[in-house]
Write a protein that holds these residues in place. Structure first.
Motif, PDB file in Angstrom:
ATOM      1  N   TYR A  97       0.874  -1.173   0.000  1.00  0.00           N
ATOM      2  CA  TYR A  97       0.000   0.000   0.000  1.00  0.00           C
ATOM      3  C   TYR A  97       0.909   1.221   0.000  1.00  0.00           C
ATOM      4  CZ  TYR A  97      -3.386   3.507   1.486  1.00  0.00           C
ATOM      5  OH  TYR A  97      -4.155   4.636   1.560  1.00  0.00           O
ATOM      6  N   LYS A  98       0.685   2.161  -0.934  1.00  0.00           N
ATOM      7  CA  LYS A  98       1.597   3.282  -1.118  1.00  0.00           C
ATOM      8  C   LYS A  98       0.842   4.614  -1.102  1.00  0.00           C
ATOM      9  CE  LYS A  98       4.610   0.477  -4.091  1.00  0.00           C
ATOM     10  NZ  LYS A  98       5.223   0.362  -5.435  1.00  0.00           N
ATOM     11  N   THR A  99       1.463   5.598  -0.497  1.00  0.00           N
ATOM     12  CA  THR A  99       0.960   6.971  -0.549  1.00  0.00           C
ATOM     13  C   THR A  99       2.147   7.901  -0.785  1.00  0.00           C
ATOM     14  OG1 THR A  99       1.206   7.343   1.840  1.00  0.00           O
ATOM     15  CG2 THR A  99      -0.917   6.478   1.072  1.00  0.00           C
ATOM     16  N   SER A 100       1.871   9.030  -1.428  1.00  0.00           N
ATOM     17  CA  SER A 100       2.901  10.050  -1.607  1.00  0.00           C
ATOM     18  C   SER A 100       2.213  11.399  -1.723  1.00  0.00           C
ATOM     19  CB  SER A 100       3.749   9.774  -2.854  1.00  0.00           C
ATOM     20  OG  SER A 100       2.954   9.829  -4.028  1.00  0.00           O
ATOM     21  N   GLY A 101       2.958  12.446  -1.382  1.00  0.00           N
ATOM     22  CA  GLY A 101       2.355  13.769  -1.458  1.00  0.00           C
ATOM     23  C   GLY A 101       3.304  14.859  -0.997  1.00  0.00           C
ATOM     24  N   LEU A 102       2.744  16.056  -0.837  1.00  0.00           N
ATOM     25  CA  LEU A 102       3.490  17.239  -0.443  1.00  0.00           C
ATOM     26  C   LEU A 102       2.871  17.846   0.810  1.00  0.00           C
ATOM     27  CD1 LEU A 102       3.765  18.896  -3.973  1.00  0.00           C
ATOM     28  CD2 LEU A 102       5.581  17.640  -2.793  1.00  0.00           C
ATOM     29  N   GLU A 103       3.719  18.367   1.691  1.00  0.00           N
ATOM     30  CA  GLU A 103       3.254  19.024   2.918  1.00  0.00           C
ATOM     31  C   GLU A 103       3.895  20.400   3.040  1.00  0.00           C
ATOM     32  OE1 GLU A 103       2.269  15.530   6.198  1.00  0.00           O
ATOM     33  OE2 GLU A 103       4.249  16.465   6.164  1.00  0.00           O
ATOM     34  N   LEU A 104       3.096  21.354   3.498  1.00  0.00           N
ATOM     35  CA  LEU A 104       3.589  22.703   3.755  1.00  0.00           C
ATOM     36  C   LEU A 104       3.199  23.106   5.169  1.00  0.00           C
ATOM     37  CD1 LEU A 104       4.755  25.501   2.803  1.00  0.00           C
ATOM     38  CD2 LEU A 104       2.404  26.088   2.165  1.00  0.00           C
ATOM     39  N   GLN A 105       4.152  23.637   5.927  1.00  0.00           N
ATOM     40  CA  GLN A 105       3.892  24.161   7.264  1.00  0.00           C
ATOM     41  C   GLN A 105       4.539  25.538   7.380  1.00  0.00           C
ATOM     42  OE1 GLN A 105       5.595  20.936   9.642  1.00  0.00           O
ATOM     43  NE2 GLN A 105       3.549  20.371  10.332  1.00  0.00           N
ATOM     44  N   SER A 106       3.820  26.488   7.957  1.00  0.00           N
ATOM     45  CA  SER A 106       4.379  27.826   8.125  1.00  0.00           C
ATOM     46  C   SER A 106       3.834  28.443   9.406  1.00  0.00           C
ATOM     47  CB  SER A 106       4.036  28.715   6.920  1.00  0.00           C
ATOM     48  OG  SER A 106       2.634  28.853   6.773  1.00  0.00           O
ATOM     49  N   HIS A 107       4.595  29.402   9.948  1.00  0.00           N
ATOM     50  CA  HIS A 107       4.238  30.023  11.217  1.00  0.00           C
ATOM     51  C   HIS A 107       4.785  31.441  11.254  1.00  0.00           C
ATOM     52  CE1 HIS A 107       3.519  30.499  15.509  1.00  0.00           C
ATOM     53  NE2 HIS A 107       4.783  30.869  15.664  1.00  0.00           N
ATOM     54  N   SER A 160      -0.800  22.800   4.941  1.00  0.00           N
ATOM     55  CA  SER A 160      -1.591  22.149   3.892  1.00  0.00           C
ATOM     56  C   SER A 160      -0.921  20.841   3.493  1.00  0.00           C
ATOM     57  CB  SER A 160      -1.742  23.060   2.669  1.00  0.00           C
ATOM     58  OG  SER A 160      -0.478  23.318   2.086  1.00  0.00           O
ATOM     59  N   THR A 161      -1.731  19.931   2.947  1.00  0.00           N
ATOM     60  CA  THR A 161      -1.253  18.638   2.453  1.00  0.00           C
ATOM     61  C   THR A 161      -1.905  18.344   1.112  1.00  0.00           C
ATOM     62  OG1 THR A 161      -1.041  17.804   4.718  1.00  0.00           O
ATOM     63  CG2 THR A 161      -1.043  16.172   2.953  1.00  0.00           C
ATOM     64  N   TYR A 162      -1.103  17.902   0.155  1.00  0.00           N
ATOM     65  CA  TYR A 162      -1.608  17.525  -1.162  1.00  0.00           C
ATOM     66  C   TYR A 162      -1.132  16.110  -1.465  1.00  0.00           C
ATOM     67  CZ  TYR A 162      -2.700  17.634  -6.136  1.00  0.00           C
ATOM     68  OH  TYR A 162      -3.220  17.357  -7.375  1.00  0.00           O
ATOM     69  N   TYR A 163      -2.081  15.177  -1.628  1.00  0.00           N
ATOM     70  CA  TYR A 163      -1.734  13.791  -1.928  1.00  0.00           C
ATOM     71  C   TYR A 163      -1.590  13.602  -3.432  1.00  0.00           C
ATOM     72  CZ  TYR A 163      -2.232  11.812   2.732  1.00  0.00           C
ATOM     73  OH  TYR A 163      -2.038  11.480   4.043  1.00  0.00           O
ATOM     74  N   LEU A 164      -0.472  13.017  -3.827  1.00  0.00           N
ATOM     75  CA  LEU A 164      -0.231  12.702  -5.230  1.00  0.00           C
ATOM     76  C   LEU A 164      -0.775  11.335  -5.602  1.00  0.00           C
ATOM     77  CD1 LEU A 164       3.464  13.949  -5.388  1.00  0.00           C
ATOM     78  CD2 LEU A 164       1.440  15.157  -6.232  1.00  0.00           C
ATOM     79  N   LYS A 165      -0.722  10.389  -4.650  1.00  0.00           N
ATOM     80  CA  LYS A 165      -1.130   9.020  -4.985  1.00  0.00           C
ATOM     81  C   LYS A 165      -1.498   8.242  -3.746  1.00  0.00           C
ATOM     82  CE  LYS A 165       2.076   5.974  -5.996  1.00  0.00           C
ATOM     83  NZ  LYS A 165       3.146   5.203  -6.704  1.00  0.00           N
ATOM     84  N   THR A 166      -2.516   7.418  -3.845  1.00  0.00           N
ATOM     85  CA  THR A 166      -2.779   6.328  -2.901  1.00  0.00           C
ATOM     86  C   THR A 166      -3.047   5.088  -3.749  1.00  0.00           C
ATOM     87  OG1 THR A 166      -5.172   6.723  -2.795  1.00  0.00           O
ATOM     88  CG2 THR A 166      -3.790   7.898  -1.204  1.00  0.00           C
ATOM     89  N   GLU A 167      -2.341   4.008  -3.472  1.00  0.00           N
ATOM     90  CA  GLU A 167      -2.418   2.844  -4.359  1.00  0.00           C
ATOM     91  C   GLU A 167      -2.238   1.552  -3.569  1.00  0.00           C
ATOM     92  OE1 GLU A 167      -0.409   2.137  -8.571  1.00  0.00           O
ATOM     93  OE2 GLU A 167       1.011   1.709  -6.940  1.00  0.00           O
ATOM     94  N   THR A 168      -3.064   0.553  -3.914  1.00  0.00           N
ATOM     95  CA  THR A 168      -2.934  -0.791  -3.353  1.00  0.00           C
ATOM     96  C   THR A 168      -2.557  -1.757  -4.463  1.00  0.00           C
ATOM     97  OG1 THR A 168      -4.592  -0.358  -1.639  1.00  0.00           O
ATOM     98  CG2 THR A 168      -4.111  -2.658  -2.137  1.00  0.00           C
ATOM     99  N   CYS A 169      -1.563  -2.597  -4.209  1.00  0.00           N
ATOM    100  CA  CYS A 169      -1.173  -3.651  -5.148  1.00  0.00           C
ATOM    101  C   CYS A 169      -1.404  -5.002  -4.482  1.00  0.00           C
ATOM    102  CB  CYS A 169       0.295  -3.513  -5.544  1.00  0.00           C
ATOM    103  SG  CYS A 169       0.684  -2.024  -6.510  1.00  0.00           S
ATOM    104  N   ASP A 170      -2.142  -5.868  -5.153  1.00  0.00           N
ATOM    105  CA  ASP A 170      -2.420  -7.204  -4.612  1.00  0.00           C
ATOM    106  C   ASP A 170      -2.694  -8.139  -5.784  1.00  0.00           C
ATOM    107  OD1 ASP A 170      -3.276  -9.473  -3.274  1.00  0.00           O
ATOM    108  OD2 ASP A 170      -4.269  -8.337  -1.701  1.00  0.00           O
ATOM    109  N   SER A 171      -1.636  -8.756  -6.309  1.00  0.00           N
ATOM    110  CA  SER A 171      -1.770  -9.595  -7.500  1.00  0.00           C
ATOM    111  C   SER A 171      -2.616 -10.839  -7.227  1.00  0.00           C
ATOM    112  CB  SER A 171      -0.382 -10.001  -8.010  1.00  0.00           C
ATOM    113  OG  SER A 171       0.357 -10.649  -6.988  1.00  0.00           O
ATOM    114  N   ALA A 172      -2.530 -11.404  -6.010  1.00  0.00           N
ATOM    115  CA  ALA A 172      -3.277 -12.628  -5.702  1.00  0.00           C
ATOM    116  C   ALA A 172      -4.780 -12.360  -5.664  1.00  0.00           C
ATOM    117  CB  ALA A 172      -2.802 -13.207  -4.366  1.00  0.00           C
ATOM    118  N   PHE A 173      -5.204 -11.292  -4.973  1.00  0.00           N
ATOM    119  CA  PHE A 173      -6.626 -11.017  -4.893  1.00  0.00           C
ATOM    120  C   PHE A 173      -7.164 -10.531  -6.237  1.00  0.00           C
ATOM    121  CE2 PHE A 173     -10.368  -8.420  -3.668  1.00  0.00           C
ATOM    122  CZ  PHE A 173     -11.099  -9.428  -3.046  1.00  0.00           C
TER     123      PHE A 173
END
Length: 292
Positions: A117-127, A139-152
């Motif tokens: 199971y994979k996720t990737s993205g960008l995060e910004l924090q400021s003060h 703020s958070t921006y997700y680039l990808k969420t992905e599940t790989c399961d060849s058997a199922f």
């Protein structure tokens, strides 16, 4: 199975380089291990088969970013900081529950290990803080969420029929496959939070507000191999919320807290919602905290 055990080496590495005074670039890599839980390996209801021979989850996480801190940016006594980061997380043998439509197993759900199971993205924090005035933005921006399961995926392709075409089920899919909790736990594509306020009476009184925005989920899990008889993805909508808050120091160890949440009384579902129960409407909370 009455007992289960396991272990592994979980290293963590990081490097931090100061390219300018109080300005850094960094990279970090961490690994983690999670053993199957009691929930995933025991019998809770008759329709769910506990996982047998489940492997521990093994996570690998990369983070690369830059941060800077400045004092005296606009005023002599203020400070400002900002950090931008890219993250990439992968969990090998990720444990989830599936709904199995195979002949003879219709309606049966079981826990199993996916390939990853994979996720990737960008995060910004400021003060920013100038004593009387302060503000935080993240703020958070997700680039990808992905599940790989060849058997199922192969099981789904094998169970394809004229009533439900699953012949083109891929080994990897955005979100997850039918009946998986990962479909309901798909994070917002973009979320942001802005908090700002003012301090008075030698910082004994703080008043401010908060604006929160979240978009819809990163992916819409509506393909044939993602939808089933249970655990459908609830496609929550984008929503902007506004809150007000007050904190007053009554005595040295006593504080009064007042908050007015969901100021505009929006009707919405929380991100990652697993039921159609709406979030609370306009809500006023008052509390006193004291230490003795």
């Amino acid at each position: 199975k009455q007992s289960n055990s396991g272990g592994a080496f979980a290293p963590a590495f990081g490097i931090n380089v100061e390219v300018l005074p109080d300005t850094f670039v960094y990279a970090s890599y961490t690994q983690g291990l999670r053993m199957p839980s009691l929930f995933e390996t025991s019998q809770g209801v008759l329709q769910t088969t506990p996982g047998k021979g489940l492997k521990p989850e093994r996570s690998s996480s990369w983070e690369i970013g830059a941060s800077t801190l400045h004092k005296g940016l606009l005023l002599d006594n203020d400070s400002a900081a900002i950090k931008l980061a890219y993250f990439n997380n992968s969990i090998k043998n990720y444990i989830t529950r599936y709904y199995d439509p195979s002949p003879g197993l219709m309606g049966q759900m079981r826990f199993s290990n996916t390939d990853s199971y994979k996720t990737s993205g960008l995060e910004l924090q400021s003060h920013y803080d100038a004593g009387r005035v302060f503000a935080d933005f993240s703020s958070t921006y997700y680039l990808k969420t992905e599940t790989c399961d060849s058997a199922f995926a192969a099981r789904l392709r094998a169970s394809s029929n004229r009533y439900r075409d699953l012949s083109n089920t891929p080994d990897c899919t955005p979100g997850s496959f039918m009946g998986s909790y990962s479909n309901t736990q798909n994070p917002p594509r973009f979320s942001a939070n802005l908090t700002s306020g003012l301090r008075f009476f030698d910082q004994s009184l703080t008043v401010g507000g908060r604006a929160t925005y979240s978009s819809g989920p990163t992916v819409k899990a509506d393909e044939n191999w993602q939808t089933g008889a249970t655990t459908p993805q609830l496609v929550y909508r984008e929503v902007a919320l506004f809150d007000l808050f007050l904190n007053y120091k009554l005595k040295e160890h006593t504080h009064l807290n007042v908050s007015l949440q969901n100021l505009t009384d929006r009707y919405y579902l929380d991100p990652l919602a697993q039921s159609f129960m709406p979030a609370p409407g306009r809500t006023l909370r008052v509390g006193v905290l004291t230490k003795f």
